[in-house]
Design an enzyme around this catalytic site. Structure first.
Site, PDB file in Angstrom:
ATOM      1  N   PRO A 119       0.776  -1.242   0.000  1.00 52.70           N
ATOM      2  CA  PRO A 119       0.000   0.000   0.000  1.00 52.70           C
ATOM      3  C   PRO A 119       0.811   1.298   0.000  1.00 52.70           C
ATOM      4  O   PRO A 119       0.789   2.081   0.956  1.00 52.70           O
ATOM      5  CB  PRO A 119      -0.835  -0.130   1.273  1.00 52.70           C
ATOM      6  CG  PRO A 119       0.020  -0.946   2.183  1.00 52.70           C
ATOM      7  CD  PRO A 119       0.741  -1.922   1.288  1.00 52.70           C
ATOM      8  N   CYS A 120       1.496   1.557  -1.094  1.00 51.96           N
ATOM      9  CA  CYS A 120       2.295   2.784  -1.203  1.00 51.96           C
ATOM     10  C   CYS A 120       1.422   4.035  -1.184  1.00 51.96           C
ATOM     11  O   CYS A 120       1.914   5.123  -0.873  1.00 51.96           O
ATOM     12  CB  CYS A 120       3.165   2.737  -2.455  1.00 51.96           C
ATOM     13  SG  CYS A 120       2.275   2.429  -3.981  1.00 51.96           S
TER      14      CYS A 120
END
Length: 160
Positions: A119-120
């Site tokens: 989850p950047c």
């Protein structure tokens, strides 16, 4: 092998290499929908659909992306940022024990090929502003708002 999935924020391309999901990206152009042809692609597309429907916050299909040991460390740390929460690049650098590593961490973050799964989008600037995102800042904002809404619904359901 790859498949395309129509999400609320664009066409998602899911790629499989040697029985593992190796890349997930969002496309800015319309593409022919390609149905998943393998069990791994089917599972990944199903779980992405559940994520966008607000029914999934974690993924458990097999995936692996290539990168340097440092990139893998950063991506592993990204996976520790809870659904619906954010963290700054500075916090990440401090967690690495090196507050000067912000640029290296941002670079590794930008090379993440497993969109949403790693989850950047949950990493923001130290002042709370949205910063660089390969899928476009409007998508980053949408994803963060989506997760906040899902968490809000879940918390509300606890009191019903």
């Amino acid at each position: 092998m790859h498949a395309h999935y129509r999400s609320p924020i664009g066409i998602v391309r899911v790629e499989e290499t040697e029985g593992k999901i190796s890349a997930i990206s969002v496309l800015d152009k319309e593409m022919e929908m390609l149905e998943p042809q393998t069990e791994v692609l089917k599972l990944a597309v199903q779980q992405l659909h559940e994520y966008f429907a607000g029914k999934r916050s974690m993924f458990n299909f097999p995936c692996q992306q290539s990168g340097t040991p440092f990139q893998h460390q950063v991506w592993q740390q990204l996976g520790q940022v809870d659904f619906g929460k954010t963290q700054s690049y500075l916090q990440m650098a401090n967690d690495f024990g090196n507050p000067l590593a912000i640029r290296a961490i941002a670079s590794a973050n930008g090379k993440n090929k497993l969109w949403i799964v790693v989850p950047c989008h949950r990493i923001i600037g130290k002042n709370g502003e949205l910063t660089g995102y390969a899928g476009g800042l409007w998508r980053k904002k949408w994803l963060l708002q989506h997760e906040a809404t899902v968490i809000g619904k879940a918390q509300t359901e606890l009191f019903l």
